[in-house]
Scaffold this active site. Sequence first.
Site, short mmCIF file in Angstrom:
data_model
loop_
_atom_site.label_atom_id
_atom_site.label_comp_id
_atom_site.label_asym_id
_atom_site.label_seq_id
_atom_site.Cartn_x
_atom_site.Cartn_y
_atom_site.Cartn_z
N GLU A 27 0.85 -1.19 0.00
CA GLU A 27 0.00 0.00 0.00
C GLU A 27 0.89 1.24 0.00
O GLU A 27 1.99 1.22 0.56
CB GLU A 27 -0.89 -0.01 1.26
CG GLU A 27 -1.76 1.25 1.36
CD GLU A 27 -2.86 1.16 2.42
OE1 GLU A 27 -2.96 0.13 3.10
OE2 GLU A 27 -3.61 2.15 2.55
N ASN A 72 -6.70 1.68 2.77
CA ASN A 72 -7.40 2.95 2.94
C ASN A 72 -6.95 3.97 1.89
O ASN A 72 -7.73 4.84 1.48
CB ASN A 72 -7.14 3.50 4.34
CG ASN A 72 -7.71 2.59 5.43
OD1 ASN A 72 -8.59 1.76 5.16
ND2 ASN A 72 -7.23 2.73 6.66
N ASN A 172 -12.23 -0.73 -0.97
CA ASN A 172 -11.57 -1.23 0.24
C ASN A 172 -12.36 -0.82 1.48
O ASN A 172 -12.67 0.38 1.64
CB ASN A 172 -10.16 -0.65 0.35
CG ASN A 172 -9.46 -1.09 1.63
OD1 ASN A 172 -9.11 -2.25 1.79
ND2 ASN A 172 -9.29 -0.17 2.58
N GLU A 173 -12.69 -1.77 2.34
CA GLU A 173 -13.26 -1.53 3.68
C GLU A 173 -14.29 -0.41 3.70
O GLU A 173 -14.22 0.49 4.55
CB GLU A 173 -12.13 -1.22 4.67
CG GLU A 173 -11.24 -2.40 4.93
CD GLU A 173 -10.30 -2.25 6.12
OE1 GLU A 173 -10.18 -1.13 6.68
OE2 GLU A 173 -9.69 -3.26 6.51
N TYR A 244 -7.00 -8.28 11.98
CA TYR A 244 -5.71 -8.02 12.63
C TYR A 244 -5.85 -8.40 14.10
O TYR A 244 -6.90 -8.17 14.70
CB TYR A 244 -5.35 -6.54 12.51
CG TYR A 244 -5.10 -6.09 11.09
CD1 TYR A 244 -3.87 -6.33 10.48
CD2 TYR A 244 -6.09 -5.44 10.35
CE1 TYR A 244 -3.62 -5.92 9.16
CE2 TYR A 244 -5.85 -5.03 9.04
CZ TYR A 244 -4.62 -5.27 8.45
OH TYR A 244 -4.38 -4.87 7.16
N GLU A 292 -6.56 -9.06 3.81
CA GLU A 292 -5.72 -8.38 4.82
C GLU A 292 -5.76 -9.22 6.08
O GLU A 292 -6.83 -9.42 6.65
CB GLU A 292 -6.23 -6.97 5.12
CG GLU A 292 -5.96 -5.97 4.01
CD GLU A 292 -6.27 -4.53 4.41
OE1 GLU A 292 -6.11 -4.17 5.60
OE2 GLU A 292 -6.70 -3.77 3.51
N GLN A 350 1.37 -6.12 5.75
CA GLN A 350 1.75 -5.82 4.40
C GLN A 350 3.12 -6.45 4.14
O GLN A 350 3.56 -7.25 4.96
CB GLN A 350 1.77 -4.30 4.23
CG GLN A 350 0.37 -3.71 4.53
CD GLN A 350 0.16 -2.30 4.05
OE1 GLN A 350 1.03 -1.68 3.50
NE2 GLN A 350 -1.04 -1.77 4.29
O1 AHR Z 1 -3.11 -2.54 6.35
C1 AHR Z 1 -3.33 -1.31 7.00
C2 AHR Z 1 -4.76 -0.81 6.83
O2 AHR Z 1 -5.63 -1.67 7.51
C3 AHR Z 1 -5.33 -0.79 5.43
O3 AHR Z 1 -5.01 0.39 4.75
C4 AHR Z 1 -6.81 -0.86 5.67
O4 AHR Z 1 -7.49 -1.47 4.61
C5 AHR Z 1 -6.94 -1.63 6.97
O5 AHR Z 1 -7.78 -1.00 7.87
#
Ligand code: AHR
Length: 496
Positions: A27, A72, A172-173, A244, A292, A350
Amino acid sequence: MHQAKLTLDPAFTIAPVRRRTFGTFVEHLGRCVYTGIYEPGHPTADEDGFRRDVLDLTRELGVSVVRYPGGNFVSGYRWEDGIGPVSQRPRRLDLAWHSTETNEVGVDEFVRWCRKAGVEPMMAVNLGTRGIAEALDLLEYCNHPSGTALSDLRVAGGSKEPHGIRMWCLGNELDGPWQTGHKTAHEYGRLAAETARAMRTIDPALELVACGSSGSGMPTFGAWEATVLEEAYDVVDYISCHAYYQEHDGDLGSFLACSTDMEYFIRSVVATADSVGARLKSRKRIDVSFDEWNIWYQTRNRDAEPLTDWPVAPRLLEDQYHLADAVAFGGLLITLLRNSDRVTAACLAQLVNVIAPIMTEPGGRVWRQSTFHPFAQASRHAAGDVLRVEPVTPSYETKAYGEVPVMDAVATHGEDGTTVFAVNRSADRPVSLEIDARALGGVRVVEATTLTDPDVYARNTADEPDRIAPRANPDVEADPLRVLLPPVSWNVIRLA
Ligand code: AHR
């Protein structure tokens, strides 16, 4: 000592190993692109400004596909800013990360980097501040051979061959209030469906990913997937999951079992997708793109001072991973592999510097974080089919997930042999793992490694890059076949 057992039988397969399980993510965020994959002037930089040391480690990591350019970031991105002569590219505010984007790297440079790294590019379109027209323009620019204004622009910029990008994320999201252009499920579902329909007119064979939830804890989780798929079921192939994890308040036991949530997340999304399919009387099946996933200490990020200026490539999200992180991470990899029947693509978020397995110093060294190793080993050794191994293991009580197994494992079986991937989550006791391999006939352990350390919070640094690395596991017995898994460890056992 704990006792555990698993069974290897090639008759009990879950699904083929999917190469796209070993995807990652680049990203425009912090130092992932600038001083990460790209740093002209670095001693290892090649003719295009790409760091050769990072390219080498990307190959060693065994990455299959790389998602780009966000995240993002993509929800405010104008892809046209990143094409044409670099000196004429505009600098723009990046609202997602409060940074200045120089646009020195754009889609053509990224695809060039992918070719050098030997990875497949996966592209996201901006459905935050933009819509169908810009997505179509980007697709035409990338994939149409030539003879149109946009494809000829690509050719004129030096990319004669079409980029041939197969997999595309529709935004995305967009369920997240933090997202530029945040939408309701209905608004997003309509936009995703119409964008997908139009993109398919250019190329019906594209593989399209609709945004699912940003996490299983989102208030709209479940309802979001159902509404989006009711709109887009016929025109998309995947629904995405993002997750995450981190250790909270020193609760190591819960943290090491965070894959319990990932398992629940995948099952819920698959059930929701199948229920929409049933209501629509569709025979088509939607797969999960877990595009992700990682360990990310988001609370540290929340506590950091907010950026007040608009820096270029600031140090953001540069989490340093320790042994316990690598073991929790290994549990997540096991879960992804075990769900290969429906999770057919996944991206570790990432790749470099930003919550990443590879770290760099600007102008300087590169090193592997602890999490590099489970990923690289799984990518290297997972082959053939994923086996159902039916682990029998003691359990322990956690605050976050109730009773969880002390040991978790999965295996793959192919032409070159069988590999068991296993984690021991116990903080203080080894697991004596018995492997019933009778159905494989006369196999023996050809290699057993373990990733462990007496200090579960030990980590790799530029000065001590190999503190956490897989070492040969000497505790292997042949008959019955047994391997000792040290406390808090990730283990790879290869049989042939
Ligand atoms: O990977 C970091 C961020 O986490 C990304 O930009 C977003 O898609 C997610 O919230």
